[in-house]
Motif scaffolding. Structure first.
Motif, PDB file in Angstrom:
ATOM      1  N   ILE A 131       0.857  -1.187   0.000  1.00 56.17           N
ATOM      2  CA  ILE A 131       0.000   0.000   0.000  1.00 56.17           C
ATOM      3  C   ILE A 131       0.897   1.242   0.000  1.00 56.17           C
ATOM      4  CG2 ILE A 131      -1.813   1.286   1.178  1.00 56.17           C
ATOM      5  CD1 ILE A 131      -2.746  -1.334   2.418  1.00 56.17           C
ATOM      6  N   PHE A 132       0.705   2.089  -1.003  1.00 53.73           N
ATOM      7  CA  PHE A 132       1.477   3.317  -1.140  1.00 53.73           C
ATOM      8  C   PHE A 132       0.523   4.497  -1.328  1.00 53.73           C
ATOM      9  CE2 PHE A 132       4.099  -0.086  -2.929  1.00 53.73           C
ATOM     10  CZ  PHE A 132       5.293   0.090  -2.249  1.00 53.73           C
ATOM     11  N   ILE A 133       1.004   5.677  -0.988  1.00 57.47           N
ATOM     12  CA  ILE A 133       0.296   6.912  -1.288  1.00 57.47           C
ATOM     13  C   ILE A 133       1.216   7.775  -2.146  1.00 57.47           C
ATOM     14  CG2 ILE A 133      -0.827   8.972  -0.383  1.00 57.47           C
ATOM     15  CD1 ILE A 133      -1.314   7.456   2.222  1.00 57.47           C
ATOM     16  N   ASN A 134       0.789   8.061  -3.361  1.00 55.22           N
ATOM     17  CA  ASN A 134       1.519   8.986  -4.219  1.00 55.22           C
ATOM     18  C   ASN A 134       1.028  10.404  -3.947  1.00 55.22           C
ATOM     19  OD1 ASN A 134       2.920   6.921  -5.453  1.00 55.22           O
ATOM     20  ND2 ASN A 134       1.589   6.819  -7.244  1.00 55.22           N
ATOM     21  N   ILE A 135       1.959  11.326  -3.760  1.00 52.06           N
ATOM     22  CA  ILE A 135       1.645  12.742  -3.597  1.00 52.06           C
ATOM     23  C   ILE A 135       2.143  13.455  -4.844  1.00 52.06           C
ATOM     24  CG2 ILE A 135       1.825  14.789  -2.150  1.00 52.06           C
ATOM     25  CD1 ILE A 135       0.519  12.496  -0.697  1.00 52.06           C
ATOM     26  N   ILE A 136       1.233  14.133  -5.555  1.00 50.33           N
ATOM     27  CA  ILE A 136       1.587  14.791  -6.815  1.00 50.33           C
ATOM     28  C   ILE A 136       1.429  16.295  -6.654  1.00 50.33           C
ATOM     29  CG2 ILE A 136       1.086  14.964  -9.278  1.00 50.33           C
ATOM     30  CD1 ILE A 136      -0.326  12.002  -7.517  1.00 50.33           C
ATOM     31  N   TYR A 137       2.484  17.022  -7.029  1.00 53.40           N
ATOM     32  CA  TYR A 137       2.484  18.478  -6.942  1.00 53.40           C
ATOM     33  C   TYR A 137       2.416  19.069  -8.353  1.00 53.40           C
ATOM     34  CZ  TYR A 137       4.453  17.015  -2.464  1.00 53.40           C
ATOM     35  OH  TYR A 137       4.674  16.384  -1.264  1.00 53.40           O
ATOM     36  N   ASN A 138       1.412  19.924  -8.601  1.00 55.11           N
ATOM     37  CA  ASN A 138       1.231  20.537  -9.913  1.00 55.11           C
ATOM     38  C   ASN A 138       1.299  22.059  -9.818  1.00 55.11           C
ATOM     39  OD1 ASN A 138       0.728  18.121 -11.439  1.00 55.11           O
ATOM     40  ND2 ASN A 138      -1.286  18.027 -10.450  1.00 55.11           N
ATOM     41  N   ASP A 139       1.780  22.679 -10.884  1.00 53.76           N
ATOM     42  CA  ASP A 139       1.736  24.132 -10.993  1.00 53.76           C
ATOM     43  C   ASP A 139       0.304  24.535 -11.368  1.00 53.76           C
ATOM     44  OD1 ASP A 139       3.171  26.818 -11.362  1.00 53.76           O
ATOM     45  OD2 ASP A 139       2.144  26.548 -13.286  1.00 53.76           O
ATOM     46  N   LYS A 140      -0.348  25.306 -10.524  1.00 52.23           N
ATOM     47  CA  LYS A 140      -1.758  25.642 -10.739  1.00 52.23           C
ATOM     48  C   LYS A 140      -1.983  26.423 -12.027  1.00 52.23           C
ATOM     49  CE  LYS A 140      -3.428  25.613  -5.955  1.00 52.23           C
ATOM     50  NZ  LYS A 140      -4.014  26.437  -4.856  1.00 52.23           N
ATOM     51  N   GLN A 141      -1.045  27.258 -12.401  1.00 52.95           N
ATOM     52  CA  GLN A 141      -1.236  28.103 -13.573  1.00 52.95           C
ATOM     53  C   GLN A 141      -1.129  27.314 -14.876  1.00 52.95           C
ATOM     54  OE1 GLN A 141       1.319  31.522 -13.686  1.00 52.95           O
ATOM     55  NE2 GLN A 141       0.404  32.354 -15.550  1.00 52.95           N
ATOM     56  N   SER A 142      -0.112  26.494 -14.997  1.00 54.98           N
ATOM     57  CA  SER A 142       0.126  25.760 -16.254  1.00 54.98           C
ATOM     58  C   SER A 142      -0.452  24.353 -16.242  1.00 54.98           C
ATOM     59  CB  SER A 142       1.624  25.679 -16.536  1.00 54.98           C
ATOM     60  OG  SER A 142       2.267  24.875 -15.552  1.00 54.98           O
ATOM     61  N   GLY A 143      -0.653  23.791 -15.041  1.00 58.24           N
ATOM     62  CA  GLY A 143      -1.109  22.417 -14.932  1.00 58.24           C
ATOM     63  C   GLY A 143       0.011  21.397 -15.003  1.00 58.24           C
ATOM     64  N   PHE A 144       1.237  21.851 -15.239  1.00 61.86           N
ATOM     65  CA  PHE A 144       2.367  20.939 -15.349  1.00 61.86           C
ATOM     66  C   PHE A 144       2.684  20.311 -13.992  1.00 61.86           C
ATOM     67  CE2 PHE A 144       4.196  23.552 -19.078  1.00 61.86           C
ATOM     68  CZ  PHE A 144       3.347  22.895 -19.956  1.00 61.86           C
ATOM     69  N   GLU A 145       3.154  19.064 -14.056  1.00 66.46           N
ATOM     70  CA  GLU A 145       3.566  18.395 -12.826  1.00 66.46           C
ATOM     71  C   GLU A 145       4.933  18.918 -12.388  1.00 66.46           C
ATOM     72  OE1 GLU A 145       5.029  13.981 -11.661  1.00 66.46           O
ATOM     73  OE2 GLU A 145       2.954  14.088 -12.402  1.00 66.46           O
ATOM     74  N   ILE A 146       5.007  19.392 -11.164  1.00 62.84           N
ATOM     75  CA  ILE A 146       6.278  19.852 -10.610  1.00 62.84           C
ATOM     76  C   ILE A 146       7.114  18.664 -10.157  1.00 62.84           C
ATOM     77  CG2 ILE A 146       7.357  21.186  -8.757  1.00 62.84           C
ATOM     78  CD1 ILE A 146       4.811  22.946  -8.757  1.00 62.84           C
ATOM     79  N   ALA A 147       6.492  17.774  -9.419  1.00 66.62           N
ATOM     80  CA  ALA A 147       7.179  16.582  -8.901  1.00 66.62           C
ATOM     81  C   ALA A 147       6.144  15.673  -8.265  1.00 66.62           C
ATOM     82  CB  ALA A 147       8.252  16.966  -7.888  1.00 66.62           C
ATOM     83  N   ARG A 148       6.591  14.477  -7.910  1.00 68.83           N
ATOM     84  CA  ARG A 148       5.751  13.561  -7.148  1.00 68.83           C
ATOM     85  C   ARG A 148       6.638  12.762  -6.220  1.00 68.83           C
ATOM     86  NH1 ARG A 148       2.302   9.643 -10.271  1.00 68.83           N
ATOM     87  NH2 ARG A 148       1.777  11.512 -11.491  1.00 68.83           N
ATOM     88  N   GLU A 149       6.064  12.284  -5.149  1.00 73.02           N
ATOM     89  CA  GLU A 149       6.790  11.399  -4.249  1.00 73.02           C
ATOM     90  C   GLU A 149       5.842  10.318  -3.759  1.00 73.02           C
ATOM     91  OE1 GLU A 149       7.981  13.135  -0.432  1.00 73.02           O
ATOM     92  OE2 GLU A 149       6.795  14.918  -0.968  1.00 73.02           O
ATOM     93  N   GLN A 150       6.425   9.255  -3.204  1.00 74.97           N
ATOM     94  CA  GLN A 150       5.621   8.109  -2.788  1.00 74.97           C
ATOM     95  C   GLN A 150       5.883   7.786  -1.323  1.00 74.97           C
ATOM     96  OE1 GLN A 150       6.264   3.928  -4.450  1.00 74.97           O
ATOM     97  NE2 GLN A 150       4.300   4.459  -5.383  1.00 74.97           N
TER      98      GLN A 150
END
Length: 460
Positions: A131-150
């Motif tokens: 069981i993992f939880i992925n945390i995804i960080y996005n730039d609100k203006q562009s929608g691009f993914e900044i990074a993710r961690e697990q």
């Protein structure tokens, strides 16, 4: 980003009409050069990101998460002056590699602030599962993914498949034939496993390019740039040219049936034995097999090994891959911040990175299973971890060809699926001009501490 990382981009000369499109030191007959030492950037010359750039992206993430317990997660805004109002935060629960739930969180963190939030979901309390939880960080203006961690909630011990009743084993004129419901396997006393036929199709290349049959042990890799300094010692030892030579192939009674025992010597310079390897096969009535590989020290100078595992030259029809492990890109035990555990798809041709100077690449760590199959999904084989994860890789060229290649063009498609399963792989570190891997990322190998791992295969 990358202003303090040496260096930003590969330094290479491009010539569309030349034999080698991208070149480096020594390719133009210059008397003094440093080889590919400056082809070490975060980006390739055409500005495509390398694995190093993806790692940097993950490490530089502005928010970091920590799993506390019972679904509680702590977020930390590492910025010293800006809040996190420009960053969107999503989470996703994975159970055994598959998405089970996801949602967005409306959280704003002040500079340097830490704040907890709670996920209420029954999936987090399941027992005996990954069981993992992925945390995804996005730039609100562009929608691009900044990074993710697990974040890891729980881990299951990989127990492979259920091996059934033993297959029938017959000795026939210097060959051992293993007969199961939907096919057979043949071992030659001088070559090893030469045939693995399932539903009328041999999954092995009948004439291996490297001339080695079956699941062959290996201890060397196509050296990475960070092996540069140790490579001098490896060459003196002859590790780069050591070949696994079959010494024994026989049937032995085991668990109410028979296992096929093969042993090899790693021979350097034609006479020096560096280590001894054993690969044992136990087949069941459905053609599944449990394979155990072990390595035993002979030469006292073999403490710094690049890897230990087995490889097999399989038919090129098996070109598609689905695996459960770290992905979607390559990783090592000390180089995986940019990857997460999940189920990913790729192909034999696309698994490796196309480095300007070819080297070991495409390795996947912490693999629970890997399925390699044909376009019609009618023929394939699944490699399953048993008790501990393995490393997995597959290429359309052989290990020997990779070791000898100097440029991308030296590695054409050889109409083979060269599959590697490793129980032990040395970390990447930064030994090109920095430290070697720390102790936990080296392979601990001694006279009283042989290496051993087991995996299982299931054909279709």
């Amino acid at each position: 980003m990358g202003g303090c990382i040496w260096e930003w981009v590969d330094h290479s000369v491009y010539d569309e009409s030349a034999e080698y499109k991208w070149t480096y030191g020594g390719d133009h007959n210059e008397p003094i050069h440093d080889g590919n030492f400056c082809v070490d950037g975060l980006f390739y010359p055409n500005r495509e990101p390398s694995s190093g750039a993806l790692e940097m992206k993950a490490v530089y993430r502005p928010i970091r998460a920590k799993y506390l317990k019972n679904g509680k997660i702590r977020l930390w805004n590492t910025r010293a002056f800006a809040d996190s109002s420009d960053i969107g935060i999503k989470w996703e629960i994975l159970v055994n590699g598959k998405s089970a739930a996801c949602a967005e969180e409306s959280i704003v963190l002040a500079p340097g602030e830490k704040k907890d939030f709670q996920i209420q979901n029954s999936e987090l309390s399941k027992n005996g599962k990954d069981i993992f939880i992925n945390i995804i960080y996005n730039d609100k203006q562009s929608g691009f993914e900044i990074a993710r961690e697990q974040l890891t909630v729980s881990l299951a011990v990989p127990m492979g498949i259920s091996i059934g009743k033993p297959a029938k084993v017959k000795d026939e004129n210097g060959r051992i034939k293993v007969i199961f419901n939907n096919g057979f396997a043949v071992f030659d006393s001088c070559k090893g496993l030469v045939n693995y036929t399932v539903n009328g199709k041999n999954l092995l290349l009948e004439q291996p390019i490297d001339g080695l049959f079956g699941f062959v042990p290996h201890i060397f890799r196509g050296t990475i740039d960070n092996d540069r300094n140790l490579m001098i010692f490896w060459k003196i030892l002859g590790l780069d040219s050591a070949k696994a030579k079959l010494k024994c192939c026989k049937s032995k009674e085991f668990a109410g049936g028979n296992l096929i025992h093969t042993s090899y010597n790693f021979v350097s310079r034609g006479i020096f034995v560096l280590a001894k390897a054993v690969v044992d096969y136990y087949f069941d009535e459905n053609g599944n097999a449990k394979i155990t590989a072990s390595l035993h020290k002979i030469c006292p100078l073999t403490s710094e090994l690049p890897r230990f595992g087995v490889h097999c030259e399989m038919i090129s029809d098996l070109k598609n891959i689905s695996y459960y492990g770290m992905g979607p890109g390559e990783s090592y035990s000390d180089f995986k911040e940019h990857t997460t555990v999940g189920i990913f798809g790729t192909t034999v041709k696309n698994m490796a990175h196309k480095y300007i100077k070819p080297q070991d690449s495409g390795n996947r760590t912490e693999v629970r299973f890997s399925h390699i199959y044909d376009d019609g999904k009618t023929t394939g084989i699944t490699f399953n971890a048993y008790e501990k994860y393995f490393n997995f890789n597959a290429n359309p060229y052989t290990l020997n060809e990779l070791i000898n290649a100097k440029h991308i063009e030296d590695l054409p498609d050889k109409n083979v699926s060269f599959v590697s399963v490793d129980g032990f792989v040395r970390g990447a570190a930064s030994g090109s001009c920095g430290p070697a891997p720390s102790a936990e990322h080296k392979i601990s190998f001694g006279y009283s501490k042989p290496l051993s791992f087991t995996f299982e295969i299931s054909p279709e």
